[in-house]
Design a protein around this motif. Structure first.
Motif, short mmCIF file in Angstrom:
data_model
loop_
_atom_site.label_atom_id
_atom_site.label_comp_id
_atom_site.label_asym_id
_atom_site.label_seq_id
_atom_site.Cartn_x
_atom_site.Cartn_y
_atom_site.Cartn_z
N ILE A 19 0.84 -1.19 0.00
CA ILE A 19 0.00 0.00 0.00
C ILE A 19 0.88 1.24 0.00
N ASP A 20 0.27 2.37 -0.40
CA ASP A 20 0.94 3.65 -0.40
C ASP A 20 1.09 4.17 1.02
N SER A 21 2.19 4.88 1.27
CA SER A 21 2.43 5.42 2.61
C SER A 21 1.63 6.69 2.89
N MET A 90 2.42 -1.10 7.02
CA MET A 90 1.31 -0.16 7.05
C MET A 90 1.76 1.30 7.16
N HIS A 91 3.09 1.53 7.37
CA HIS A 91 3.67 2.87 7.43
C HIS A 91 3.20 3.65 8.66
N LEU A 104 -6.23 2.81 12.52
CA LEU A 104 -6.82 1.48 12.32
C LEU A 104 -8.32 1.52 12.55
N TYR A 105 -8.77 2.29 13.54
CA TYR A 105 -10.20 2.45 13.77
C TYR A 105 -10.86 3.06 12.54
N SER A 288 3.28 -4.67 10.38
CA SER A 288 2.52 -5.43 9.38
C SER A 288 1.10 -5.68 9.88
N PHE A 289 0.29 -6.27 9.01
CA PHE A 289 -1.16 -6.19 9.23
C PHE A 289 -1.82 -7.32 8.44
N ILE A 290 -2.91 -7.84 8.99
CA ILE A 290 -3.71 -8.82 8.25
C ILE A 290 -5.18 -8.53 8.51
#
Length: 323
Positions: A19-21, A90-91, A104-105, A288-290
């Motif tokens: 993804i873009d920062s 996720m930057h 994130l919310y 990182s993220f899922i």
């Protein structure tokens, strides 16, 4: 498509994207939307479900085209063939934890309807950390450091959330704490390959099973309280509702729901969870993220010893959810 926005298939049903920062640059705008909506200063750790979520979603996406683009991309992948999406960066790692929780919310609110982590605190962004709670307490959250077997989140709710996200603030440094994900379609295909498996599927679709609601999520939050949700384990479109310990506790408390055919079916399901193909095993490194489709995939986590491991989690219904 640029290299930065590339997509990679980790396994059938599990996709990784970049993804873009720049989306992070909209934090001040998004914070302003939240503060206007809630009428007070916000922090990630104190955010609760919105009483007007559709209005909030529209405001967030209208004010931040970058958030809208990220939401559209994630939803596009999840509404296709993928049951989970991984983002390696996720930057957010230059931000404090509360600011990460705010973003994130906003992402979860843009994708659907975030829910409170328990009926008392109603906290949407919940910390996933090692805990000193006794194993005798009927804990539901995955922050305890022993292995978490394959399960679906909120399987004890009458209406489990469609999605959950998990973000790594700090990954375990001990070599443990790996995440495992498998699309439900591969589990049902495995079961459908034998007469015994097909019989198990029919039983799991037909019988209501008592899922004992963990005490963390019961109204009182006390270990002695016992409540249950009754539902089949397998539903249409490869939807699974499963966690072995909540089922076993429910059957132990209510043996009238136990049955030899059910036990045979549960054994077949456990074999499929262990042996079905296309498992993805990954370590969520820092930042990182899922996102997992909780209706279309099961997940697990290996044991870990690093008690400084720190993740953030959010569960949310999709925008088609009938409220």
């Amino acid at each position: 498509m640029t290299e930065q926005l590339a997509s990679r298939l980790l396994a059938d049903g599990i996709e990784e994207i970049d993804i873009d920062s720049e989306w992070v640059d909209d934090l001040p705008v998004l914070r302003d939307v939240l503060e206007r909506h809630f009428g007070s200063a916000v922090a990630g750790s104190r955010l609760t479900p919105s009483p007007q979520p559709d209005e909030l979603r529209a405001a967030l996406l209208n004010r931040s085209a970058r958030l809208a683009d990220l939401v559209e991309r994630l939803q596009g992948v999840l509404l296709g063939d993928a049951s989970a999406v991984v983002v390696r960066k996720m930057h957010l790692d230059h931000l404090d934890v509360d600011d990460r929780g705010v973003l994130l919310y906003c992402l979860a609110a843009g994708m659907g309807y975030p829910t409170g982590a328990d009926p008392r605190r109603n906290q949407v962004v919940w910390p996933v950390t090692a805990s000193a709670r006794s194993r005798e307490f009927e804990a539901a959250r995955p922050e305890l450091d022993f292995e978490a077997e394959y399960h679906t989140d909120s399987q004890y709710h009458p209406d489990p959330e469609r999605y959950f996200l998990l973000y790594a603030v700090r990954a375990a440094r001990c070599g443990g704490g790996d995440n495992r994900v498998r699309a439900n379609a591969h589990i049902t295909e495995f079961l459908a390959g034998t007469p015994e498996g097909r019989k198990a599927m029919r039983v799991l679709e037909a019988l209501d099973v008592p899922f004992r609601i963990p005490s963390d999520y019961a109204d009182s939050g006390e270990a002695p309280e016992k409540r249950y949700t009754f539902a089949p384990i397998l539903a249409e479109r490869n939807t699974l509702r499963w966690r072995r310990d909540t089922v076993e506790k429910g059957l132990a408390d209510l043996p009238e729901y136990d049955h030899p055919d059910l036990r045979d079916a549960l054994g077949m399901l456990e074999s499929a969870l262990a042996e079905a193909p296309h498992e993805v095993r990954l370590t969520l490194v820092d930042d990182s993220f899922i996102v997992v489709d909780n209706h279309r995939a099961v997940h697990a986590r290996t044991e870990f010893a690093d008690l400084d491991r720190h993740h953030l989690g959010i569960r949310f219904h999709d925008t088609q959810h009938v409220r």
